[in-house]
Design a protein around this motif. Structure first.
Motif, PDB file in Angstrom:
ATOM      1  N   THR A   1       0.835  -1.201   0.000  1.00  0.00           N
ATOM      2  CA  THR A   1       0.000   0.000   0.000  1.00  0.00           C
ATOM      3  C   THR A   1       0.872   1.254   0.000  1.00  0.00           C
ATOM      4  O   THR A   1       0.602   2.211  -0.734  1.00  0.00           O
ATOM      5  CB  THR A   1      -0.952  -0.001   1.210  1.00  0.00           C
ATOM      6  OG1 THR A   1      -1.786  -1.156   1.133  1.00  0.00           O
ATOM      7  CG2 THR A   1      -1.809   1.255   1.250  1.00  0.00           C
ATOM      8  N   ALA A   2       1.923   1.247   0.814  1.00  0.00           N
ATOM      9  CA  ALA A   2       2.831   2.399   0.859  1.00  0.00           C
ATOM     10  C   ALA A   2       3.495   2.626  -0.497  1.00  0.00           C
ATOM     11  O   ALA A   2       3.602   3.766  -0.961  1.00  0.00           O
ATOM     12  CB  ALA A   2       3.878   2.196   1.948  1.00  0.00           C
ATOM     13  N   LEU A   3       3.930   1.551  -1.139  1.00  0.00           N
ATOM     14  CA  LEU A   3       4.532   1.686  -2.471  1.00  0.00           C
ATOM     15  C   LEU A   3       3.535   2.286  -3.462  1.00  0.00           C
ATOM     16  O   LEU A   3       3.872   3.195  -4.223  1.00  0.00           O
ATOM     17  CB  LEU A   3       5.021   0.323  -2.973  1.00  0.00           C
ATOM     18  CG  LEU A   3       6.260  -0.241  -2.289  1.00  0.00           C
ATOM     19  CD1 LEU A   3       6.453  -1.705  -2.664  1.00  0.00           C
ATOM     20  CD2 LEU A   3       7.498   0.573  -2.646  1.00  0.00           C
ATOM     21  N   ALA A   4       2.314   1.783  -3.444  1.00  0.00           N
ATOM     22  CA  ALA A   4       1.286   2.298  -4.353  1.00  0.00           C
ATOM     23  C   ALA A   4       0.961   3.754  -4.034  1.00  0.00           C
ATOM     24  O   ALA A   4       0.844   4.583  -4.953  1.00  0.00           O
ATOM     25  CB  ALA A   4       0.030   1.440  -4.264  1.00  0.00           C
ATOM     26  N   ASP A   5       0.831   4.079  -2.748  1.00  0.00           N
ATOM     27  CA  ASP A   5       0.527   5.454  -2.354  1.00  0.00           C
ATOM     28  C   ASP A   5       1.628   6.424  -2.775  1.00  0.00           C
ATOM     29  O   ASP A   5       1.374   7.603  -2.993  1.00  0.00           O
ATOM     30  CB  ASP A   5       0.318   5.557  -0.839  1.00  0.00           C
ATOM     31  CG  ASP A   5      -0.972   4.920  -0.362  1.00  0.00           C
ATOM     32  OD1 ASP A   5      -1.795   4.484  -1.209  1.00  0.00           O
ATOM     33  OD2 ASP A   5      -1.165   4.840   0.868  1.00  0.00           O
ATOM     34  N   CYS A   6       2.852   5.919  -2.878  1.00  0.00           N
ATOM     35  CA  CYS A   6       3.987   6.746  -3.293  1.00  0.00           C
ATOM     36  C   CYS A   6       4.252   6.639  -4.797  1.00  0.00           C
ATOM     37  O   CYS A   6       5.277   7.117  -5.293  1.00  0.00           O
ATOM     38  CB  CYS A   6       5.237   6.354  -2.501  1.00  0.00           C
ATOM     39  SG  CYS A   6       5.109   6.724  -0.738  1.00  0.00           S
ATOM     40  N   SER A   7       3.329   6.006  -5.506  1.00  0.00           N
ATOM     41  CA  SER A   7       3.388   5.869  -6.967  1.00  0.00           C
ATOM     42  C   SER A   7       4.659   5.170  -7.453  1.00  0.00           C
ATOM     43  O   SER A   7       5.219   5.529  -8.487  1.00  0.00           O
ATOM     44  CB  SER A   7       3.259   7.236  -7.638  1.00  0.00           C
ATOM     45  OG  SER A   7       2.043   7.850  -7.288  1.00  0.00           O
ATOM     46  N   LEU A   8       5.096   4.159  -6.698  1.00  0.00           N
ATOM     47  CA  LEU A   8       6.261   3.391  -7.123  1.00  0.00           C
ATOM     48  C   LEU A   8       5.793   2.063  -7.712  1.00  0.00           C
ATOM     49  O   LEU A   8       5.033   1.330  -7.083  1.00  0.00           O
ATOM     50  CB  LEU A   8       7.202   3.136  -5.951  1.00  0.00           C
ATOM     51  CG  LEU A   8       7.970   4.361  -5.460  1.00  0.00           C
ATOM     52  CD1 LEU A   8       8.838   4.000  -4.265  1.00  0.00           C
ATOM     53  CD2 LEU A   8       8.839   4.951  -6.568  1.00  0.00           C
ATOM     54  N   SER A   9       6.261   1.776  -8.917  1.00  0.00           N
ATOM     55  CA  SER A   9       5.921   0.529  -9.595  1.00  0.00           C
ATOM     56  C   SER A   9       6.991   0.245 -10.629  1.00  0.00           C
ATOM     57  O   SER A   9       7.927   1.021 -10.791  1.00  0.00           O
ATOM     58  CB  SER A   9       4.539   0.645 -10.255  1.00  0.00           C
ATOM     59  OG  SER A   9       4.554   1.673 -11.231  1.00  0.00           O
ATOM     60  N   GLY A  10       6.844  -0.880 -11.299  1.00  0.00           N
ATOM     61  CA  GLY A  10       7.785  -1.245 -12.348  1.00  0.00           C
ATOM     62  C   GLY A  10       8.642  -2.433 -11.959  1.00  0.00           C
ATOM     63  O   GLY A  10       8.516  -2.969 -10.859  1.00  0.00           O
ATOM     64  N   PRO A  11       9.517  -2.852 -12.862  1.00  0.00           N
ATOM     65  CA  PRO A  11      10.316  -4.062 -12.645  1.00  0.00           C
ATOM     66  C   PRO A  11      11.186  -4.016 -11.382  1.00  0.00           C
ATOM     67  O   PRO A  11      11.295  -5.012 -10.677  1.00  0.00           O
ATOM     68  CB  PRO A  11      11.183  -4.161 -13.899  1.00  0.00           C
ATOM     69  CG  PRO A  11      10.465  -3.362 -14.935  1.00  0.00           C
ATOM     70  CD  PRO A  11       9.729  -2.287 -14.200  1.00  0.00           C
ATOM     71  N   THR A  12      11.792  -2.888 -11.091  1.00  0.00           N
ATOM     72  CA  THR A  12      12.634  -2.785  -9.894  1.00  0.00           C
ATOM     73  C   THR A  12      11.794  -2.962  -8.643  1.00  0.00           C
ATOM     74  O   THR A  12      12.181  -3.680  -7.714  1.00  0.00           O
ATOM     75  CB  THR A  12      13.384  -1.440  -9.861  1.00  0.00           C
ATOM     76  OG1 THR A  12      14.247  -1.374 -11.001  1.00  0.00           O
ATOM     77  CG2 THR A  12      14.198  -1.288  -8.594  1.00  0.00           C
ATOM     78  N   VAL A  13      10.624  -2.348  -8.613  1.00  0.00           N
ATOM     79  CA  VAL A  13       9.736  -2.463  -7.456  1.00  0.00           C
ATOM     80  C   VAL A  13       9.195  -3.886  -7.348  1.00  0.00           C
ATOM     81  O   VAL A  13       9.076  -4.422  -6.237  1.00  0.00           O
ATOM     82  CB  VAL A  13       8.602  -1.410  -7.526  1.00  0.00           C
ATOM     83  CG1 VAL A  13       7.581  -1.624  -6.423  1.00  0.00           C
ATOM     84  CG2 VAL A  13       9.198  -0.003  -7.431  1.00  0.00           C
ATOM     85  N   ASP A  14       8.912  -4.516  -8.475  1.00  0.00           N
ATOM     86  CA  ASP A  14       8.453  -5.912  -8.449  1.00  0.00           C
ATOM     87  C   ASP A  14       9.523  -6.835  -7.856  1.00  0.00           C
ATOM     88  O   ASP A  14       9.212  -7.718  -7.050  1.00  0.00           O
ATOM     89  CB  ASP A  14       8.071  -6.392  -9.854  1.00  0.00           C
ATOM     90  CG  ASP A  14       6.823  -5.697 -10.389  1.00  0.00           C
ATOM     91  OD1 ASP A  14       6.062  -5.113  -9.587  1.00  0.00           O
ATOM     92  OD2 ASP A  14       6.627  -5.730 -11.619  1.00  0.00           O
TER      93      ASP A  14
END
Length: 140
Positions: free
Chosen positions: A101-114
């Motif tokens: 949830t924190a990652l999503a709330d901070c708009s972090l996504s993509g291969p590195t985040v995965d």
């Protein structure tokens, strides 16, 4: 530097982005009623303020940045760090859900985040233990 030469920390936006995720994670832990059991685990330690900083320092090193945590404590062994804490599967899953949830709330996504999420899942599940759970003796 090319992307392949940068650390995962650089790829998510550096220390500023990591600090934002860690702060959001602990804000969620402190305010979400569903996270109360997880929040309570910090009552017997140094408290959430200490944990916010330690988590940031640990994750900097974990993501290939400066190893602040290791500089302060001499190691980054998660099992040793959490050996005294009762961690059940439900705690690990809740921790992971809050972090997602924190990652999503901070708009972090993509291969590195995965990849980061997958590493966090392995780490969190490896911490599940049989330490006596004092929360059962003292319900909130």
């Amino acid at each position: 530097m090319t992307t392949s030469q940068t650390s995962p920390l650089d790829q998510i936006g550096g220390e500023a982005a990591l600090r934002q995720v860690v702060e959001r994670f602990y804000d969620l832990m402190e305010t979400d009623p569903a996270a109360q059991s997880l929040h309570r685990l910090h009552f017997r330690g140094h408290g959430v303020d200490h944990t916010r900083q330690a988590q940031f320092e640990f994750l900097c090193g974990f993501l290939g940045g400066r190893a602040y945590y290791k500089e302060r404590f001499g190691h980054m062994n998660l099992r040793d760090i959490h050996a005294h804490i009762p961690i059940r599967s439900a705690d690990a899953e809740l921790w992971l859900t809050l972090f997602d949830t924190a990652l999503a709330d901070c708009s972090l996504s993509g291969p590195t985040v995965d990849k980061w999420r997958a590493a966090l899942r392995r780490a969190a599940l490896s911490l599940v233990n049989e330490v006596p759970d004092w929360r059962l003796d003292h319900p909130a």
